[in-house]
Design a protein around this motif. Structure first.
Motif, PDB file in Angstrom:
ATOM      1  N   MET A 128       0.821  -1.199   0.000  1.00  0.00           N
ATOM      2  CA  MET A 128       0.000   0.000   0.000  1.00  0.00           C
ATOM      3  C   MET A 128       0.861   1.256   0.000  1.00  0.00           C
ATOM      4  O   MET A 128       1.477   1.576  -1.007  1.00  0.00           O
ATOM      5  N   LEU A 129       0.985   1.917   1.163  1.00  0.00           N
ATOM      6  CA  LEU A 129       1.715   3.187   1.175  1.00  0.00           C
ATOM      7  C   LEU A 129       3.187   3.027   0.800  1.00  0.00           C
ATOM      8  O   LEU A 129       3.813   3.944   0.285  1.00  0.00           O
ATOM      9  N   LEU A 130       3.747   1.845   1.066  1.00  0.00           N
ATOM     10  CA  LEU A 130       5.141   1.629   0.698  1.00  0.00           C
ATOM     11  C   LEU A 130       5.254   0.750  -0.533  1.00  0.00           C
ATOM     12  O   LEU A 130       6.295   0.177  -0.806  1.00  0.00           O
ATOM     13  N   TYR A 175       5.061   0.976  -4.386  1.00  0.00           N
ATOM     14  CA  TYR A 175       5.051   1.979  -5.447  1.00  0.00           C
ATOM     15  C   TYR A 175       3.907   1.765  -6.437  1.00  0.00           C
ATOM     16  O   TYR A 175       3.269   2.708  -6.882  1.00  0.00           O
ATOM     17  N   LEU A 229       2.490  12.683  -4.981  1.00  0.00           N
ATOM     18  CA  LEU A 229       3.848  12.606  -4.424  1.00  0.00           C
ATOM     19  C   LEU A 229       4.906  12.770  -5.509  1.00  0.00           C
ATOM     20  O   LEU A 229       5.928  13.430  -5.297  1.00  0.00           O
ATOM     21  N   PHE A 247       5.154  16.402  -6.535  1.00  0.00           N
ATOM     22  CA  PHE A 247       5.878  17.148  -5.505  1.00  0.00           C
ATOM     23  C   PHE A 247       7.376  16.863  -5.610  1.00  0.00           C
ATOM     24  O   PHE A 247       8.203  17.776  -5.584  1.00  0.00           O
ATOM     25  N   THR A 248       7.725  15.580  -5.755  1.00  0.00           N
ATOM     26  CA  THR A 248       9.136  15.198  -5.848  1.00  0.00           C
ATOM     27  C   THR A 248       9.796  15.847  -7.059  1.00  0.00           C
ATOM     28  O   THR A 248      10.937  16.319  -6.981  1.00  0.00           O
ATOM     29  N   PRO A 293       8.195  13.760   1.793  1.00  0.00           N
ATOM     30  CA  PRO A 293       7.613  13.109   0.611  1.00  0.00           C
ATOM     31  C   PRO A 293       8.675  12.656  -0.395  1.00  0.00           C
ATOM     32  O   PRO A 293       8.536  11.606  -1.017  1.00  0.00           O
ATOM     33  N   TRP A 343      10.318   9.557   0.883  1.00  0.00           N
ATOM     34  CA  TRP A 343       9.326   8.484   0.765  1.00  0.00           C
ATOM     35  C   TRP A 343       9.347   7.914  -0.653  1.00  0.00           C
ATOM     36  O   TRP A 343       9.459   6.709  -0.885  1.00  0.00           O
ATOM     37  N   MET A 344       9.246   8.814  -1.639  1.00  0.00           N
ATOM     38  CA  MET A 344       9.273   8.366  -3.031  1.00  0.00           C
ATOM     39  C   MET A 344      10.603   7.680  -3.359  1.00  0.00           C
ATOM     40  O   MET A 344      10.640   6.632  -3.994  1.00  0.00           O
ATOM     41  N   ILE A 364      10.862   4.038  -2.384  1.00  0.00           N
ATOM     42  CA  ILE A 364      10.067   2.982  -3.019  1.00  0.00           C
ATOM     43  C   ILE A 364      10.049   3.057  -4.541  1.00  0.00           C
ATOM     44  O   ILE A 364       9.554   2.147  -5.195  1.00  0.00           O
ATOM     45  N   LEU A 421      13.136   5.004   5.961  1.00  0.00           N
ATOM     46  CA  LEU A 421      11.907   4.564   5.298  1.00  0.00           C
ATOM     47  C   LEU A 421      12.090   3.203   4.632  1.00  0.00           C
ATOM     48  O   LEU A 421      11.177   2.385   4.605  1.00  0.00           O
ATOM     49  N   LEU A 469       2.211  -2.237   6.545  1.00  0.00           N
ATOM     50  CA  LEU A 469       1.189  -1.381   5.949  1.00  0.00           C
ATOM     51  C   LEU A 469       0.132  -2.211   5.225  1.00  0.00           C
ATOM     52  O   LEU A 469      -1.048  -1.864   5.201  1.00  0.00           O
ATOM     53  N   ARG A 470       0.583  -3.312   4.631  1.00  0.00           N
ATOM     54  CA  ARG A 470      -0.390  -4.172   3.968  1.00  0.00           C
ATOM     55  C   ARG A 470      -1.329  -4.790   5.014  1.00  0.00           C
ATOM     56  O   ARG A 470      -2.535  -4.895   4.803  1.00  0.00           O
ATOM     57  N   ALA A 515      -3.897  -2.334   5.926  1.00  0.00           N
ATOM     58  CA  ALA A 515      -4.944  -2.237   4.917  1.00  0.00           C
ATOM     59  C   ALA A 515      -5.908  -3.409   5.037  1.00  0.00           C
ATOM     60  O   ALA A 515      -7.130  -3.247   4.949  1.00  0.00           O
ATOM     61  N   ALA A 521      -7.718  -0.377   7.581  1.00  0.00           N
ATOM     62  CA  ALA A 521      -7.278   0.999   7.789  1.00  0.00           C
ATOM     63  C   ALA A 521      -7.324   1.758   6.474  1.00  0.00           C
ATOM     64  O   ALA A 521      -6.920   1.241   5.434  1.00  0.00           O
ATOM     65  N   SER A 522      -7.794   2.994   6.510  1.00  0.00           N
ATOM     66  CA  SER A 522      -7.754   3.842   5.323  1.00  0.00           C
ATOM     67  C   SER A 522      -6.303   4.282   5.129  1.00  0.00           C
ATOM     68  O   SER A 522      -5.506   4.227   6.070  1.00  0.00           O
ATOM     69  N   PRO A 523      -5.937   4.719   3.905  1.00  0.00           N
ATOM     70  CA  PRO A 523      -4.561   5.191   3.688  1.00  0.00           C
ATOM     71  C   PRO A 523      -4.158   6.259   4.697  1.00  0.00           C
ATOM     72  O   PRO A 523      -3.036   6.253   5.210  1.00  0.00           O
ATOM     73  N   ALA A 557      -3.470   4.633   7.992  1.00  0.00           N
ATOM     74  CA  ALA A 557      -2.217   3.867   7.929  1.00  0.00           C
ATOM     75  C   ALA A 557      -1.017   4.803   7.993  1.00  0.00           C
ATOM     76  O   ALA A 557      -0.014   4.507   8.636  1.00  0.00           O
ATOM     77  N   LEU A 599       2.997   4.552   9.265  1.00  0.00           N
ATOM     78  CA  LEU A 599       4.155   5.069   8.529  1.00  0.00           C
ATOM     79  C   LEU A 599       4.839   6.210   9.286  1.00  0.00           C
ATOM     80  O   LEU A 599       6.059   6.211   9.461  1.00  0.00           O
TER      81      LEU A 599
END
Lengths: 266, 286
Positions: free
Chosen positions: A1-3, A5, A15, A18-19, B87, B90-91, B94, B175, B183-184, B187, B191-193, B196, B201
């Motif tokens: 999910m959040l982690l 991609y 995101l 923004f990046t 952010p 974070w990007m 991943i 991270l 996180l999975r 979910a 949990a909503s994003p 979560a 996170l």
């Protein structure tokens, strides 16, 4: 999910946008300065009315810029050599030594990295005034080596921690002297660390401004001091030309590092 | 027993490996510890023995303003840096390797580019007639040039620019160390994003944020070049004040005392950071 991609969904778009903006922000001054150095306006207008090489001509016609660059290169090279040699010896002791207070000594050697450089600058300035080392190449090299040492120790010690000492011991069992084993087995093994240490130490000295501002004399000034002086008096595009050459040097160093790392790792 | 053999015995008695530290300790002892201690001594002896320098620094409204301003700038810079860096880190943690290496390249290029070059670029970009003001006016967002330089705005932009890599790079490590399965699992449990993010996170990356933020704060407190060039006379920071006291006013007593205060605050925050993350990571080691 959040982690993950691929499963971020709409959040990924936000995101990534923004990046991309931050990446553009990081690139903006670097690209801008290079463009500006070719612009014909003395008043740094952008976009410039025309393109020219005259700022580079002015830069190369002025011996004080060349001299400052050579001074910087000389001091940075000596600093890098000194910091790597001292850092190498210290790293062996820090990684392999069994003695009390090792962590404290490691902390002490890394302190120059965290102490505000202005404090060190005025301290060493006062100290060198008494010793007669102010404004000398030797004084610059000593002060810059103090600042560069942490940047030499960290990569070398990290590389050494990843090295299996039993390989070195095996060489000794096979008849190599301890020094031979270190020179022919261990050093080649940790060469990426040593190489990084040399680059970082060189840059630590090459880019250093604050100590240099205090220590510079009319006859001996480094490139950053020269730029600093020009920035305070007038914003001439010659600084942009000098800066662009520095950007070129940085790029060359980055490419060389990447290529050499790839070569060393295979 | 001759002096020589005594010495050689002393050397062989050194704990294993300590000898290699001698050059480094000599260098740091002689040219770092001694000069800094001499400077601190000067703060209580120059021009006369006593604490009058500290009394002057802490009692005067002008100096108090500089202290306040230093902390304000460092705080604002830290908050903005954390918000912008998170952010991106974070990007980076991943995103596909090819994309990540381009982004890493940009970050390293900006970090390695000469400090004065970057500050110079911002001086030109942020001028009244600079590119940013002109662009904003051309689009029609503003009709008067914004005061972007020689004030808090200028310092903040310039400093955040310098500090971003120091925040992004360590945060990527934090991270990447988080297990995506947590996180999975969240979910799967419904949990909503947003939940979560808020409950998993963010808390898991908090140590990295705290350590990086503290480092940015400490570095900003003692920064000299960028605030001196992008800030105004009314919002001078501590490092510039120290430099001025020594260079133009030749007031060694007052300058040393101000340096000592900066040193104590910095070292205290550094010690806090050590407790938070351990010595190796605090010093930037891998």
């Amino acid at each position: 999910m959040l982690l993950d991609y691929d499963r971020l969904g709409w959040l990924k778009v936000v995101l990534l946008t923004f990046t991309a903006c931050v990446a553009a922000f990081l690139l903006l001054p670097v690209v801008f300065i290079v463009l500006l150095s070719f612009g014909s306006s003395r008043w740094l207008a952008f976009p410039p009315p025309g393109w020219t090489l005259k700022w580079y001509q002015e830069l190369f016609a002025d011996p004080s810029w060349i001299e400052a660059a050579l001074t910087s290169a000389r001091i940075a090279t000596m600093t890098a050599v000194l910091a790597v040699v001292i850092g190498l010896l210290a790293s062996f002791a820090l990684v392999r030594g069994q003695f009390r207070g090792r962590e404290i000594l490691r902390g002490l050697l890394l302190t120059p990295m965290v102490l505000p450089v202005v404090v060190f600058a005025i301290a060493i300035y006062a100290f060198f005034l008494r010793l007669g080392l102010g404004g000398t190449t030797g004084g610059f090299v000593i002060a810059h080596t103090v600042l560069a040492l942490p940047f030499a120790i960290i990569p070398i010690a990290t590389a050494l921690e990843g090295f299996d000492k039993s390989i070195e011991d095996a060489a000794i069992v096979c008849g190599a002297s301890p020094l031979q084993a270190k020179l022919r087995i261990t050093l080649p093994w940790i060469r990426i660390g040593i190489f990084s240490a040399a680059i970082f130490s060189f840059l630590a000295s090459w880019d250093e401004v604050v100590v240099a501002i205090f220590m510079a004399s009319p006859t001996l000034q480094t490139l950053p001091v020269k730029i600093w002086g020009s920035l305070r008096s007038d914003l001439t595009p010659v600084i942009a030309a000098a800066s662009s050459l520095l950007v070129g040097l940085t790029l060359a160093l980055m490419v060389a590092t990447a290529l050499l790392r790839r070569k060393l790792q295979t | 027993m001759s002096v020589e053999t005594e010495q050689s015995i002393a050397i062989t008695r050194l704990p294993a490996g300590l000898g290699g530290l001698l050059p480094a300790l000599t260098l740091i002892g002689l040219f770092f510890v001694v000069p800094v201690l001499a400077l601190l001594l000067r703060s209580v002896t120059d021009p006369a023995p006593g604490l009058q320098n500290y009394a002057a620094l802490l009692g005067d409204g002008t100096y108090a303003r500089v202290f306040f301003n230093t902390f304000l700038v460092a705080f604002v810079v830290t908050v903005v840096t954390v918000l912008v860096a998170f952010p991106v880190a974070w990007m980076l943690a991943i995103m596909p390797p090819a994309l990540a290496s381009i982004l890493f390249g940009i970050i390293i290029l900006s970090m390695w580019t000469n400090l004065l070059t970057r500050t110079y670029a911002w001086m030109v970009l942020l001028q009244r007639t600079g590119v940013i003001n002109r662009a904003l006016m051309a689009i029609g967002i503003i009709d008067q040039p914004l005061p972007l330089i020689n004030n808090l705005t200028g310092v903040t932009i310039g400093m955040v620019y310098i500090m971003l890599p120091f925040m992004i790079l360590p945060l990527v490590g934090t991270l990447r160390a988080i297990d995506p399965m947590t996180l999975r699992a969240a979910a799967l449990c419904g949990a909503s994003p947003l939940a979560a993010f808020r409950r998993i996170l963010l808390p898991l990356s908090l140590p990295g944020i705290a350590a990086g933020g503290l480092m940015v704060f400490v570095m900003s407190l003692g920064y000299f070049v960028t605030p001196a060039l992008l800030g105004g006379t009314s919002n001078m920071m501590l490092a510039e004040m120290i430099a001025q006291m020594i260079q133009s006013l030749l007031n060694w007593g007052l300058g040393s005392a101000a340096a000592f205060i900066l040193l104590v605050v910095t070292m205290a925050l550094y010690a806090l950071q050590l407790r938070l993350v351990g010595s190796k990571r605090a010093a930037g080691g891998a």
